[in-house]
Design an enzyme around this catalytic site. Structure first.
Site, short mmCIF file in Angstrom:
data_model
loop_
_atom_site.label_atom_id
_atom_site.label_comp_id
_atom_site.label_asym_id
_atom_site.label_seq_id
_atom_site.Cartn_x
_atom_site.Cartn_y
_atom_site.Cartn_z
N HIS A 1 -133.48 6.20 39.37
CA HIS A 1 -132.96 6.48 38.48
C HIS A 1 -133.05 6.62 37.37
CE1 HIS A 1 -133.01 1.90 36.19
NE2 HIS A 1 -131.64 2.04 36.14
N HIS B 1 -139.32 -2.47 36.01
CA HIS B 1 -140.07 -1.26 35.01
C HIS B 1 -139.78 -1.10 33.45
CE1 HIS B 1 -141.06 -0.43 39.27
NE2 HIS B 1 -141.81 -0.64 39.19
N ASP C 1 -135.58 -2.96 42.54
CA ASP C 1 -136.94 -3.55 42.26
C ASP C 1 -136.76 -4.49 41.33
OD1 ASP C 1 -137.46 -1.85 39.84
OD2 ASP C 1 -138.73 -0.20 41.12
N GLU D 1 -132.52 3.48 42.58
CA GLU D 1 -133.03 2.64 43.40
C GLU D 1 -132.54 2.16 45.41
OE1 GLU D 1 -135.55 4.26 42.52
OE2 GLU D 1 -135.89 4.90 40.99
MN LIG Z 1 -135.61 1.86 36.74
#
Ligand SMILES: [Mn+2]
Length: 325
Positions: free
Chosen positions: A111, A140, A243, A286
Site C-alpha cells: 500500500h 488499517h 485486507d 496488498e
Molecule cells: Mn492499507
C-alpha cells in the site's frame, strides 16, 4: 474531443499498470500481486464489461536524480528511499494516464505505492480546479508516521505522507499537492495504532470503522461519503486494500485482521461506487499470492472490480443519490 474532466470519457477508458514492489511491508510477496491479478483476468473482465481496458505492463523504479538522504535505520523505514523510486515511477504513469483522459488502475504491490497514484491524482485535480477526495477501503488507517509507527513499515504511512504529516518529507517535493485530511474517508477500519489514532482525531480524517458498519450497514455510510463528494463536484480516488475483506474469504494478505467486510458488504461498496459515477482513479493493493489459497484473493478482487465497473445483478439504482454523468 471532450475535455478530460468529462466523467463519461474518464470512465470508459481504463489503463492498468503494475508495480511489483513489496518493500513497504514486513511480509514479502505482494510484489507478485500484479501477476496474480493478470492471471485472474482483470483486464479481460473489464473489456467484457464494455471498457477499453489496456494493461500497460509494470513500471520500473526510477533512478534518483540525486542521492536521497538515508533515514535513520533500525526499522523498515530505512527502505523509504527505494520505495520513493517506485512511487516516482507510479506517479509518472498515473499522471500520463490521467492526462490522456483515462482512469488509472494501479495493481500493487504493497500500500505504500499509493503515494504515487495519490500524488498524481491530487495534482490532476488541482489543474482541473476540483477537489480530490480519497476513499481508503482498508482494515488499517495507514496514517502512521516514522514517529508513531511501531514497525516503520511505509505501507502504514501512505495517507499520512500525502496529507502532509511531518517526518515524511522524503515523499514530497516542492510541487507536491497535499490531500487535505478532511477530504479523506476511511471505511472498514478495525486496527489503529495508538499514536495513529491521536493523529486521525487531530487532523479530522473521516474514519468509518467496522462497528459503525455493524450498526448502520455499509450503505448508509457509503451514501453519506458519496453525497459529500458529489455536492463538492469532487474527484474520487479509491484505494482498495485486500485486507478490507474478511480473511476467511481473502486470505492472501500480509496483515489480516478478523472481522472484515463480508462478500456482500464488499460488493455493495463497489456497486454504490459504480452507481455514483464518481471514481476517477483506483488502487488494487496488498494482494499477496504467496499467502493466498489457490488464487482466492486475486479472484475476489477481480470479481469486486467487475461490480466496481458496472456488472450488476439487476439493472436497478442502488446508491439513490445524484449520479455524475
Ligand atoms: Mn492499507
Amino acid at each position: 474531443m471532450k475535455p478530460a474532466s468529462e466523467p463519461d470519457v474518464v470512465r470508459r477508458r481504463i489503463a492498468l499498470f503494475g508495480a511489483p514492489c513489496d518493500l513497504g511491508a514486513s511480509t514479502r510477496g505482494t510484489n507478485m500481486g500484479p501477476a496474480a491479478l493478470r492471471v485472474a483476468r482483470l483486464a479481460e473482465t473489464l473489456q467484457e464489461l464494455g471498457y477499453e481496458a489496456e494493461d500497460r505492463g509494470d513500471v520500473r523504479p526510477l533512478l534518483p536524480k540525486s542521492a536521497s538522504p538515508i533515514p535513520a535505520s533500525g526499522t523498515n523505514y530505512s527502505r523509504a528511499p527505494e520505495i520513493l523510486r517506485w512511487v516516482k515511477a507510479i506517479e509518472a504513469e498515473a499522471n500520463q494516464i490521467l492526462n490522456e483522459g483515462a482512469l488509472p488502475v494501479l495493481m500493487g504491490g504493497d500500500h505504500s505505492l499509493s503515494i504515487g497514484t495519490l500524488a498524481a491524482a491530487a495534482k490532476h485535480a488541482e489543474v482541473l480546479g476540483r477537489k480530490l477526495f480519497v476513499l481508503w477501503v482498508d482494515a488499517h488507517a495507514d496514517f502512521n508516521t516514522p514517529q508513531t509507527s511501531p514497525s516503520g513499515n511505509v505501507h502504514g504511512m501512505t495517507l499520512a505522507a500525502v496529507c502532509g504529516e511531518p517526518g515524511l518529507e522524503l515523499f514530497r517535493d516542492e510541487n507536491f499537492v497535499l490531500v487535505p485530511p478532511a477530504q479523506a474517508f476511511m471505511i472498514g477500519i478495525r486496527q489503529i495504532d495508538k499514536g495513529e489514532r491521536r493523529l486521525l482525531e487531530e487532523r479530522g480524517v473521516n474514519v468509518i470503522d467496522m462497528p459503525q458498519i455493524d450498526e448502520t450497514g455499509v450503505a448508509v455510510q457509503m451514501r453519506q461519503i458519496l453525497e459529500t463528494v458529489r455536492l463538492e463536484n469532487g474527484m474520487l480516488h479509491v484505494s482498495l486494500d485486500a485486507d478490507f475483506i474478511d480473511p476467511s474469504i481473502a486470505p492472501g494478505v500480509g496483515t489480516p485482521v478478523q472481522g472484515g467486510a463480508t462478500y456482500r458488504e464488499a460488493h455493495l461498496v463497489m456497486e454504490m461506487l459504480e452507481d455514483s459515477g464518481l471514481m476517477t482513479s483506483l488502487d488494487l493493493v496488498e494482494v499477496n499470492p504467496f499467502l493466498d489459497e489457490r488464487g482466492k484473493t486475486a479472484t475476489l478482487i477481480v470479481d469486486l472490480c467487475a461490480s466496481l465497473f458496472g456488472r450488476s445483478i439487476l439493472d436497478r439504482p442502488i446508491y439513490r443519490g445524484g449520479r455524475v454523468r
